[in-house]
Design a protein around this motif. Sequence first.
Motif, PDB file in Angstrom:
ATOM      1  N   ALA A  40      11.984   5.822 -22.277  1.00 44.39           N
ATOM      2  CA  ALA A  40      12.168   4.472 -21.746  1.00 44.39           C
ATOM      3  C   ALA A  40      13.649   4.154 -21.580  1.00 44.39           C
ATOM      4  O   ALA A  40      14.504   4.695 -22.278  1.00 44.39           O
ATOM      5  N   ILE A  41      13.932   3.257 -20.650  1.00 48.34           N
ATOM      6  CA  ILE A  41      15.282   2.765 -20.398  1.00 48.34           C
ATOM      7  C   ILE A  41      15.223   1.251 -20.324  1.00 48.34           C
ATOM      8  O   ILE A  41      14.345   0.685 -19.660  1.00 48.34           O
ATOM      9  N   ARG A  42      16.153   0.608 -21.023  1.00 48.43           N
ATOM     10  CA  ARG A  42      16.322  -0.842 -20.866  1.00 48.43           C
ATOM     11  C   ARG A  42      17.175  -1.056 -19.617  1.00 48.43           C
ATOM     12  O   ARG A  42      18.276  -0.513 -19.504  1.00 48.43           O
ATOM     13  N   CYS A  43      16.643  -1.862 -18.684  1.00 53.14           N
ATOM     14  CA  CYS A  43      17.243  -1.972 -17.358  1.00 53.14           C
ATOM     15  C   CYS A  43      17.567  -3.416 -16.991  1.00 53.14           C
ATOM     16  O   CYS A  43      16.959  -4.355 -17.504  1.00 53.14           O
ATOM     17  N   GLN A  44      18.474  -3.523 -16.079  1.00 57.62           N
ATOM     18  CA  GLN A  44      18.797  -4.801 -15.458  1.00 57.62           C
ATOM     19  C   GLN A  44      17.705  -5.166 -14.457  1.00 57.62           C
ATOM     20  O   GLN A  44      17.156  -4.314 -13.767  1.00 57.62           O
ATOM     21  N   ARG A  45      17.378  -6.446 -14.386  1.00 60.87           N
ATOM     22  CA  ARG A  45      16.443  -6.906 -13.359  1.00 60.87           C
ATOM     23  C   ARG A  45      17.146  -6.904 -12.003  1.00 60.87           C
ATOM     24  O   ARG A  45      18.273  -7.380 -11.883  1.00 60.87           O
ATOM     25  N   LEU A  46      16.451  -6.396 -10.992  1.00 67.76           N
ATOM     26  CA  LEU A  46      17.005  -6.328  -9.647  1.00 67.76           C
ATOM     27  C   LEU A  46      15.988  -6.861  -8.644  1.00 67.76           C
ATOM     28  O   LEU A  46      14.783  -6.854  -8.895  1.00 67.76           O
ATOM     29  N   ASP A  47      16.485  -7.264  -7.508  1.00 70.98           N
ATOM     30  CA  ASP A  47      15.636  -7.587  -6.362  1.00 70.98           C
ATOM     31  C   ASP A  47      15.550  -6.302  -5.530  1.00 70.98           C
ATOM     32  O   ASP A  47      16.449  -5.990  -4.748  1.00 70.98           O
ATOM     33  N   ILE A  48      14.468  -5.536  -5.743  1.00 69.16           N
ATOM     34  CA  ILE A  48      14.356  -4.206  -5.144  1.00 69.16           C
ATOM     35  C   ILE A  48      14.198  -4.313  -3.628  1.00 69.16           C
ATOM     36  O   ILE A  48      13.395  -5.104  -3.119  1.00 69.16           O
ATOM     37  N   ILE A  49      14.940  -3.510  -2.913  1.00 69.41           N
ATOM     38  CA  ILE A  49      14.872  -3.480  -1.448  1.00 69.41           C
ATOM     39  C   ILE A  49      13.608  -2.727  -1.025  1.00 69.41           C
ATOM     40  O   ILE A  49      13.331  -1.641  -1.540  1.00 69.41           O
ATOM     41  N   PRO A  50      12.840  -3.263  -0.094  1.00 72.31           N
ATOM     42  CA  PRO A  50      11.525  -2.685   0.253  1.00 72.31           C
ATOM     43  C   PRO A  50      11.616  -1.493   1.204  1.00 72.31           C
ATOM     44  O   PRO A  50      10.900  -1.424   2.208  1.00 72.31           O
ATOM     45  N   VAL A  51      12.502  -0.544   0.870  1.00 70.77           N
ATOM     46  CA  VAL A  51      12.675   0.664   1.679  1.00 70.77           C
ATOM     47  C   VAL A  51      12.864   1.830   0.732  1.00 70.77           C
ATOM     48  O   VAL A  51      13.636   1.737  -0.227  1.00 70.77           O
ATOM     49  N   GLU A  52      12.143   2.936   0.968  1.00 73.54           N
ATOM     50  CA  GLU A  52      12.408   4.177   0.245  1.00 73.54           C
ATOM     51  C   GLU A  52      13.557   4.881   0.952  1.00 73.54           C
ATOM     52  O   GLU A  52      13.466   5.221   2.136  1.00 73.54           O
ATOM     53  N   MET A  67       0.350   0.682  -4.127  1.00 72.68           N
ATOM     54  CA  MET A  67      -0.340   1.745  -4.854  1.00 72.68           C
ATOM     55  C   MET A  67      -1.642   2.110  -4.147  1.00 72.68           C
ATOM     56  O   MET A  67      -2.409   1.245  -3.736  1.00 72.68           O
ATOM     57  N   GLY A  68      -1.868   3.421  -3.999  1.00 68.53           N
ATOM     58  CA  GLY A  68      -3.067   3.912  -3.345  1.00 68.53           C
ATOM     59  C   GLY A  68      -2.904   4.140  -1.857  1.00 68.53           C
ATOM     60  O   GLY A  68      -3.777   4.721  -1.214  1.00 68.53           O
ATOM     61  N   GLU A  69      -1.764   3.694  -1.297  1.00 72.98           N
ATOM     62  CA  GLU A  69      -1.478   3.936   0.109  1.00 72.98           C
ATOM     63  C   GLU A  69      -0.301   4.895   0.218  1.00 72.98           C
ATOM     64  O   GLU A  69       0.421   5.142  -0.751  1.00 72.98           O
ATOM     65  N   HIS A  70      -0.095   5.450   1.407  1.00 75.29           N
ATOM     66  CA  HIS A  70       0.932   6.463   1.605  1.00 75.29           C
ATOM     67  C   HIS A  70       2.188   5.847   2.219  1.00 75.29           C
ATOM     68  O   HIS A  70       2.104   5.019   3.133  1.00 75.29           O
ATOM     69  N   ASP A  71       3.369   6.267   1.713  1.00 70.04           N
ATOM     70  CA  ASP A  71       4.618   5.910   2.369  1.00 70.04           C
ATOM     71  C   ASP A  71       4.634   6.531   3.761  1.00 70.04           C
ATOM     72  O   ASP A  71       4.176   7.658   3.956  1.00 70.04           O
ATOM     73  N   GLU A  72       5.170   5.805   4.724  1.00 66.55           N
ATOM     74  CA  GLU A  72       5.236   6.302   6.093  1.00 66.55           C
ATOM     75  C   GLU A  72       6.685   6.320   6.572  1.00 66.55           C
ATOM     76  O   GLU A  72       7.444   5.396   6.299  1.00 66.55           O
ATOM     77  N   ILE A 115      20.895  13.977   6.468  1.00 65.18           N
ATOM     78  CA  ILE A 115      20.428  12.862   7.286  1.00 65.18           C
ATOM     79  C   ILE A 115      19.667  11.854   6.426  1.00 65.18           C
ATOM     80  O   ILE A 115      19.085  12.196   5.404  1.00 65.18           O
ATOM     81  N   PHE A 116      19.699  10.608   6.867  1.00 67.74           N
ATOM     82  CA  PHE A 116      19.002   9.498   6.212  1.00 67.74           C
ATOM     83  C   PHE A 116      17.655   9.333   6.897  1.00 67.74           C
ATOM     84  O   PHE A 116      17.582   9.072   8.096  1.00 67.74           O
ATOM     85  N   THR A 117      16.573   9.548   6.127  1.00 69.42           N
ATOM     86  CA  THR A 117      15.219   9.495   6.701  1.00 69.42           C
ATOM     87  C   THR A 117      14.351   8.551   5.872  1.00 69.42           C
ATOM     88  O   THR A 117      13.540   8.985   5.061  1.00 69.42           O
ATOM     89  N   PRO A 118      14.506   7.258   6.046  1.00 68.22           N
ATOM     90  CA  PRO A 118      13.815   6.277   5.199  1.00 68.22           C
ATOM     91  C   PRO A 118      12.314   6.259   5.434  1.00 68.22           C
ATOM     92  O   PRO A 118      11.799   6.781   6.427  1.00 68.22           O
ATOM     93  N   SER A 119      11.616   5.632   4.496  1.00 68.47           N
ATOM     94  CA  SER A 119      10.175   5.441   4.648  1.00 68.47           C
ATOM     95  C   SER A 119       9.794   4.084   4.085  1.00 68.47           C
ATOM     96  O   SER A 119      10.584   3.414   3.414  1.00 68.47           O
ATOM     97  N   TYR A 168       0.756  12.952  -3.264  1.00 68.71           N
ATOM     98  CA  TYR A 168       0.129  12.276  -2.120  1.00 68.71           C
ATOM     99  C   TYR A 168      -0.210  10.828  -2.475  1.00 68.71           C
ATOM    100  O   TYR A 168      -1.235  10.289  -2.056  1.00 68.71           O
ATOM    101  N   ASP A 169       0.667  10.228  -3.300  1.00 69.54           N
ATOM    102  CA  ASP A 169       0.515   8.829  -3.703  1.00 69.54           C
ATOM    103  C   ASP A 169      -0.759   8.558  -4.503  1.00 69.54           C
ATOM    104  O   ASP A 169      -1.270   7.438  -4.528  1.00 69.54           O
ATOM    105  N   VAL A 170      -1.279   9.575  -5.173  1.00 69.21           N
ATOM    106  CA  VAL A 170      -2.443   9.430  -6.048  1.00 69.21           C
ATOM    107  C   VAL A 170      -2.088  10.000  -7.416  1.00 69.21           C
ATOM    108  O   VAL A 170      -1.582  11.123  -7.523  1.00 69.21           O
ATOM    109  N   ALA A 171      -2.322   9.225  -8.467  1.00 71.73           N
ATOM    110  CA  ALA A 171      -2.077   9.716  -9.827  1.00 71.73           C
ATOM    111  C   ALA A 171      -3.196  10.668 -10.231  1.00 71.73           C
ATOM    112  O   ALA A 171      -4.384  10.346 -10.092  1.00 71.73           O
TER     113      ALA A 171
END
Length: 277
Positions: free
Chosen positions: A78-90, A139-144, A130-134, A30-33
């Motif tokens: 851990a994984i060494r990763c490429q830097r990306l411009d993350i798209i703001p969609v789940e 942090m501390g808020e819920h994906d909608e 089906i594609f159901t994005p959110s 529920y978006d809480v650690a």
Amino acid sequence: MELLHSGKVRDIYADGDDLILVASDRISIYDVALPTPIPDKGRLLTALSLWWFEQLADLVPNHVISATDVPAEFAGRAIRCQRLDIIPVECVARGYLTGGGLREYERTGAVSGVPLPRGLGEASILPEPIFTPSTKAPMGEHDEPITYAEVVDKVGAETAERLRQITIDVYRRGAELAADRGILIADTKIELGWAPDGTLVLADELLTSDSSRFWPADSYQPGRVQFSYDKQYVRDWATGSGWNKLPPAPDVPAEVVEATRARYVEVYEKLTGNRWE
């Protein structure tokens, strides 16, 4: 190295031009650690993600540079990763109806604006994935849940269609491979980002017990809640505890921790064919 971000379950460090993505043993619902870790969780999810990235490498590129060229204190998690411009969609794909998707369907007859046939219930298989994005909530808020039209508004029509197609392709390939190993993938969430050369790249984790619902195929029965190889067991415990889903979260009992770890281990072994040491 420089700590860039400490999230609910992962820490991200900058190391020159690369990122070091470190998976902790923290668990989030529920978006809480939660305050109680799940032993080996970070290593298990890292190993499973790496296995999936390899299986799907011909389908879509991923952000992995190295799983071994990481600081010794993070080895295995851990994984060494490429830097990306993350798209703001789940980016979420569903092949079965459960969880938040089922609740939305019961209210509206649709999930993220995708209309579905009448008469579906808990764990019903969908006519097609089906594609159901959110949203990607802070942090501390819920994906909608959001509709495809809202994704178009956020990122444009061309990018939205690519997100949808990649998400469905990843789900279909993953579900096919998992089914061969006796596992149903009810749904999964992926993240995508732009590489400097304009390529859309898979990021974060892939088809793990934290980003997917895994069900044993041999006991699948629509109309009831399924046994899950994921953190659903912790969600069910939390729901029964009376917790209001807001911070601070309660401590997790030892028996719930052990049962959850066992599920992570079992699905890792079933999917990869490797024994967890």
